[in-house]
Write an enzyme that holds these catalytic residues in place. Structure first.
Site, PDB file in Angstrom:
ATOM      1  N   ASP A  16      -8.720   0.920   5.897  1.00 62.64           N
ATOM      2  CA  ASP A  16      -7.417   1.568   6.071  1.00 62.64           C
ATOM      3  C   ASP A  16      -7.453   2.470   7.297  1.00 62.64           C
ATOM      4  O   ASP A  16      -8.198   3.453   7.330  1.00 62.64           O
ATOM      5  CB  ASP A  16      -7.139   2.389   4.793  1.00 62.64           C
ATOM      6  CG  ASP A  16      -5.756   3.023   4.763  1.00 62.64           C
ATOM      7  OD1 ASP A  16      -4.990   2.842   5.736  1.00 62.64           O
ATOM      8  OD2 ASP A  16      -5.459   3.694   3.766  1.00 62.64           O
ATOM      9  N   MET A  68     -12.185   4.448   4.819  1.00 60.44           N
ATOM     10  CA  MET A  68     -11.215   4.900   5.817  1.00 60.44           C
ATOM     11  C   MET A  68     -11.763   4.605   7.211  1.00 60.44           C
ATOM     12  O   MET A  68     -12.907   4.957   7.530  1.00 60.44           O
ATOM     13  CB  MET A  68     -10.962   6.411   5.688  1.00 60.44           C
ATOM     14  CG  MET A  68     -10.207   6.854   4.450  1.00 60.44           C
ATOM     15  SD  MET A  68      -8.553   6.125   4.215  1.00 60.44           S
ATOM     16  CE  MET A  68      -7.707   6.530   5.745  1.00 60.44           C
ATOM     17  N   GLY A  89      -5.780   2.100  11.595  1.00 64.38           N
ATOM     18  CA  GLY A  89      -6.006   1.464  12.889  1.00 64.38           C
ATOM     19  C   GLY A  89      -6.226  -0.031  12.817  1.00 64.38           C
ATOM     20  O   GLY A  89      -6.777  -0.632  13.747  1.00 64.38           O
ATOM     21  N   HIS A 107       0.853  -1.204   0.000  1.00 60.79           N
ATOM     22  CA  HIS A 107       0.000   0.000   0.000  1.00 60.79           C
ATOM     23  C   HIS A 107       0.884   1.247   0.000  1.00 60.79           C
ATOM     24  O   HIS A 107       1.789   1.375   0.820  1.00 60.79           O
ATOM     25  CB  HIS A 107      -0.893  -0.050   1.240  1.00 60.79           C
ATOM     26  CG  HIS A 107      -1.939   1.018   1.300  1.00 60.79           C
ATOM     27  ND1 HIS A 107      -3.118   0.959   0.593  1.00 60.79           N
ATOM     28  CD2 HIS A 107      -1.984   2.180   2.001  1.00 60.79           C
ATOM     29  CE1 HIS A 107      -3.853   2.027   0.861  1.00 60.79           C
ATOM     30  NE2 HIS A 107      -3.184   2.800   1.712  1.00 60.79           N
ATOM     31  N   MET A 111      -4.357  10.563  -1.627  1.00 59.58           N
ATOM     32  CA  MET A 111      -5.044  11.513  -0.746  1.00 59.58           C
ATOM     33  C   MET A 111      -4.668  12.908  -1.235  1.00 59.58           C
ATOM     34  O   MET A 111      -3.909  13.642  -0.595  1.00 59.58           O
ATOM     35  CB  MET A 111      -4.614  11.266   0.704  1.00 59.58           C
ATOM     36  CG  MET A 111      -5.240   9.986   1.278  1.00 59.58           C
ATOM     37  SD  MET A 111      -4.357   9.369   2.719  1.00 59.58           S
ATOM     38  CE  MET A 111      -3.073   8.419   1.893  1.00 59.58           C
ATOM     39  N   ASP A 165       0.894   5.323   0.056  1.00 62.83           N
ATOM     40  CA  ASP A 165       0.077   6.473   0.453  1.00 62.83           C
ATOM     41  C   ASP A 165       0.649   7.778  -0.087  1.00 62.83           C
ATOM     42  O   ASP A 165       1.750   8.188   0.279  1.00 62.83           O
ATOM     43  CB  ASP A 165       0.020   6.560   1.979  1.00 62.83           C
ATOM     44  CG  ASP A 165      -0.892   5.506   2.573  1.00 62.83           C
ATOM     45  OD1 ASP A 165      -2.069   5.458   2.182  1.00 62.83           O
ATOM     46  OD2 ASP A 165      -0.414   4.736   3.426  1.00 62.83           O
TER      47      ASP A 165
HETATM   48  C1  DX5 Z   1      -3.491   7.174   6.510  1.00 60.87           C
HETATM   49  C2  DX5 Z   1      -3.075   6.224   5.428  1.00 60.87           C
HETATM   50  C3  DX5 Z   1      -2.890   4.846   5.899  1.00 60.87           C
HETATM   51  C4  DX5 Z   1      -1.874   4.670   7.003  1.00 60.87           C
HETATM   52  C5  DX5 Z   1      -2.506   3.734   7.973  1.00 60.87           C
HETATM   53  O1  DX5 Z   1      -4.116   8.278   6.010  1.00 60.87           O
HETATM   54  O2  DX5 Z   1      -4.019   6.177   4.370  1.00 60.87           O
HETATM   55  O3  DX5 Z   1      -2.657   3.926   4.842  1.00 60.87           O
HETATM   56  O4  DX5 Z   1      -0.632   4.165   6.601  1.00 60.87           O
HETATM   57  O5  DX5 Z   1      -1.712   3.664   9.090  1.00 60.87           O
HETATM   58  P1  DX5 Z   1      -2.072   2.772  10.346  1.00 60.87           P
HETATM   59  O6  DX5 Z   1      -2.213   1.358   9.874  1.00 60.87           O
HETATM   60  O7  DX5 Z   1      -0.929   2.999  11.254  1.00 60.87           O
HETATM   61  O8  DX5 Z   1      -3.372   3.305  10.904  1.00 60.87           O
HETATM   62 ZN    ZN Z   2      -3.761   4.513   2.864  1.00 55.05          ZN
END
Ligand code: DX5
Ligand code: ZN
Length: 233
Positions: A191, A156, A193, A49, A87, A51
């Site tokens: 995605d 999300m 937590g 993944h 994003m 970001d």
């Molecule tokens: C946050 C990202 C995620 C992030 C998740 O905006 O889109 O992909 O890496 O991180 P964790 O798994 O630590 O919540």
């Molecule tokens: Zn992400």
């Protein structure tokens, strides 16, 4: 990458089938990114993944096509795929560069464009899986008209922008409603937590693709953390 255009009938790449954990390199050590990717892929991960943040749609700025091009061959050579999560505002301006740099799936945010339907089409034309992401505050109905156009919906389970945030507890109920809205032919990715304490509830709710960043790369042993999260799904 020069993929054939996708349609609603194009089969999913095998790496996206079934229950999959997608390690998010947002929480990786970028000084040894290749080694960190190798570690989770050796443990069995097939979806990496990626970001992308622009400092506009969300406050932080992260990585773009140059970094993607630097890792794509490694991921593909190991039998995996790169799952790009944009994003960013004006996502449609960037699809081609990410596809050329090696993206296998490109997910944009529904909140970032009034042209979600056209975006899905554009991504498929580039040969990538088309994903549409929705923020925690966006109702599942926002993607209702994209059935057959989006290969996946990313719900999300934290607000986008940062790794390591606490899971939003209302997420399982939302994903259950999302699953009944999109049916069985659309992938549901979650995605934020995600870890051993939350993945079971999300799998039960109907998600099959689970992003995990800090739970993997902030663990003392990322390969073991990957295995533990998969076992808890
Ligand atoms: C946050 C990202 C995620 C992030 C998740 O905006 O889109 O992909 O890496 O991180 P964790 O798994 O630590 O919540
Ligand atoms: Zn992400």
């Amino acid at each position: 990458m020069t993929n054939q255009p996708r349609t609603a009938e194009t089969p999913l790449p095998e790496s996206f089938e079934g229950i999959r954990i997608a390690p998010s390199i947002l929480s990786a050590d970028f000084g040894k990114l290749g080694a960190q990717i190798a570690e989770v892929m050796d443990a069995g991960a097939r979806v990496i993944h990626f970001d992308v943040m622009d400092g506009q749609f969300v406050p932080p700025i992260t990585i773009g096509p140059l970094v993607l091009a630097g890792i794509a061959d490694q991921v593909h050579d190991a039998g995996g795929v790169v799952d790009v999560h944009l994003m960013i505002d004006n996502p449609d301006r960037q699809f081609e560069d990410f596809a050329k740099a090696g993206a296998d799936a490109i997910t944009f945010h529904e909140e970032a464009t009034p042209h979600a339907h056209r975006c899905c089409h554009a991504i498929r034309e580039l040969g990538c899986l088309a994903g549409v992401a929705i923020n925690p505050g966006t109702p599942v109905e926002a993607v209702a008209e994209l059935k057959g156009m989006a290969d996946m919906v990313l719900a999300m389970t934290v607000n986008p922008g940062w790794g390591g945030q606490p899971f939003i507890e209302t997420s399982p109920d939302k994903v259950r409603r999302l699953r009944s809205l999109v049916g069985e032919d659309t992938l549901i990715e979650v995605d934020g937590g995600i870890g051993t304490g939350t993945i079971g509830r999300m799998a039960e709710a109907g998600a099959t693709l689970f992003v995990a960043g800090s739970a993997i790369f902030n663990a003392p042993d990322p390969a073991q953390a990957y295995a533990d999260i998969l076992a808890a799904a």
